[in-house]
Design an enzyme around this catalytic site. Structure first.
Site, PDB file in Angstrom:
ATOM      1  N   HIS A   1       0.813  -1.232   0.000  1.00 38.18           N
ATOM      2  CA  HIS A   1       0.000   0.000   0.000  1.00 38.18           C
ATOM      3  C   HIS A   1       0.846   1.280   0.000  1.00 38.18           C
ATOM      4  CE1 HIS A   1      -3.708  -2.189   0.522  1.00 38.18           C
ATOM      5  NE2 HIS A   1      -3.287  -2.759   1.624  1.00 38.18           N
TER       6      HIS A   1
HETATM    7  C1  BDR Z   1      -3.323   1.464   4.946  1.00 38.80           C
HETATM    8  O1  BDR Z   1      -3.667   1.152   6.300  1.00 38.80           O
HETATM    9  C2  BDR Z   1      -2.528   0.824   7.043  1.00 38.80           C
HETATM   10  O2  BDR Z   1      -2.721  -0.391   7.716  1.00 38.80           O
HETATM   11  C3  BDR Z   1      -1.397   0.694   6.085  1.00 38.80           C
HETATM   12  O3  BDR Z   1      -0.170   1.154   6.652  1.00 38.80           O
HETATM   13  C4  BDR Z   1      -1.814   1.558   4.917  1.00 38.80           C
HETATM   14  O4  BDR Z   1      -1.423   2.896   5.107  1.00 38.80           O
HETATM   15  C5  BDR Z   1      -3.905   0.408   4.023  1.00 38.80           C
HETATM   16  O5  BDR Z   1      -5.300   0.425   4.091  1.00 38.80           O
END
Ligand code: BDR
Ligand code: CA
Length: 307
Positions: A240
């Site tokens: 992500h």
């Molecule tokens: C986002 O949520 C967090 O758990 C991760 O770091 C990322 O920024 C993904 O949905």
């Protein structure tokens, strides 16, 4: 081109991947980090951001941010995804330095004013600090170069069917950020969930870059185990947060749609990012498709170039 990037972060395993990418990439000048709750508490996020800065051996200022969302009661931290201390099963890591005395939202405003039309904000956690910076000094909207966020997505979710975690953790802040008179680029689940890393990728990074790749490989084991519970026991994870940084260095890997946006702040669909019919809202860029192999290659080669 050298991009002056300020990362707002809740480290977090994919946050660590994003910070190492930014610190190692020759076209990024990582001018600072601000911290927020989400994957861990803001207290832990602040220590972890300092850990990451010290691991890369760069003098990157860290400013501590908000501990709670603007309006809603805080959701529990995502320790089941990132581990109690944020880096999988690693215990709290020792640090030498400390955070600035300046709070995150003031640091964000100061950096933008000291570098007019140069700073790219890259929030990869809930948008609380960005909304507080806008409230503190709305003039930053015309002085920031760009805002590239990891969060949201159209017609997709990961904490619920409708909502992505960063938006869900502070929907009111996200809505204020989308309502402001500036142009945001959304690197949301439409693209970030297309970019996938496997255990062999992290092993490879450890071989090529023992310190930084080794750190990521150790932290990622917990993350891979969590994802295995979602993917029929297959150990692979989404990239992500680094994908938002790669949208800054390599925008050609993405296709873009433009929409005015808003966030649902109550009810069953709380945290959903959607098109806005409000004529006063500015259009933003939403990344919709991605050359996932190119993004992953870009990430791998940048971390391989580390130490
Ligand atoms: C986002 O949520 C967090 O758990 C991760 O770091 C990322 O920024 C993904 O949905
Ligand atoms: Ca994050």
């Amino acid at each position: 081109m050298l991009h002056k990037v300020l990362i707002d972060t809740d480290p977090g395993i994919d946050d660590a991947m994003a910070v190492f990418y930014a610190a190692l990439h020759p076209e990024i000048d990582l001018v600072g980090m601000t911290t927020v709750f989400g994957n861990v508490t803001t207290e832990i996020a602040t220590r972890n951001a300092i850990v990451l800065a010290e691991r890369v051996g760069q003098n990157i200022p860290v400013a501590k941010g908000a501990a709670v969302p603007l309006v809603q009661t805080p959701n529990p931290v995502s320790d089941f995804v990132h581990g109690t201390e944020g880096f999988g099963t690693m215990p709290p890591q020792p640090i030498q330095g400390r955070a600035l005395d300046e709070p995150a939202h003031e640091f964000i405003c100061r950096m933008i004013h000291e570098n007019p039309n140069e700073i790219i904000l890259c929030p990869v956690g809930p948008l609380t600090n960005i909304a507080l910076a806008l409230r503190h000094d709305p003039s930053i909207a015309s002085k920031v170069k760009d805002i590239v966020i990891m969060g949201g997505g159209l017609d997709c979710g990961n904490v619920t069917e409708y909502a992505e975690a960063n938006i869900w953790n502070d929907p009111h802040a996200a809505d204020e950020v989308f309502a402001a008179d500036w142009s945001v680029t959304v690197a949301g689940l439409n693209v970030t969930s297309q970019v996938v890393c496997y255990p062999s990728d992290f092993e490879h990074l450890e071989q090529a870059s023992p310190v930084l790749g080794g750190f990521l490989n150790e932290a990622a084991q917990f993350y891979l185990d969590f994802y295995a519970t979602l993917h029929e026991q297959k150990r692979c994870c989404h990239m992500h947060d680094p994908t938002a940084l790669i949208a800054i260095t390599d925008p050609a890997y993405f296709s873009v749609a433009t929409h005015a946006l808003e966030v649902i702040v109550e009810g069953e669909r709380i945290g959903q990012m959607k098109h806005s019919e409000n004529p006063d809202r500015k259009e933003h860029k939403v990344l919709m498709k991605v050359d996932s192999e190119a993004v992953k290659k870009q990430f791998m080669s940048t971390i391989e170039g580390g130490f």
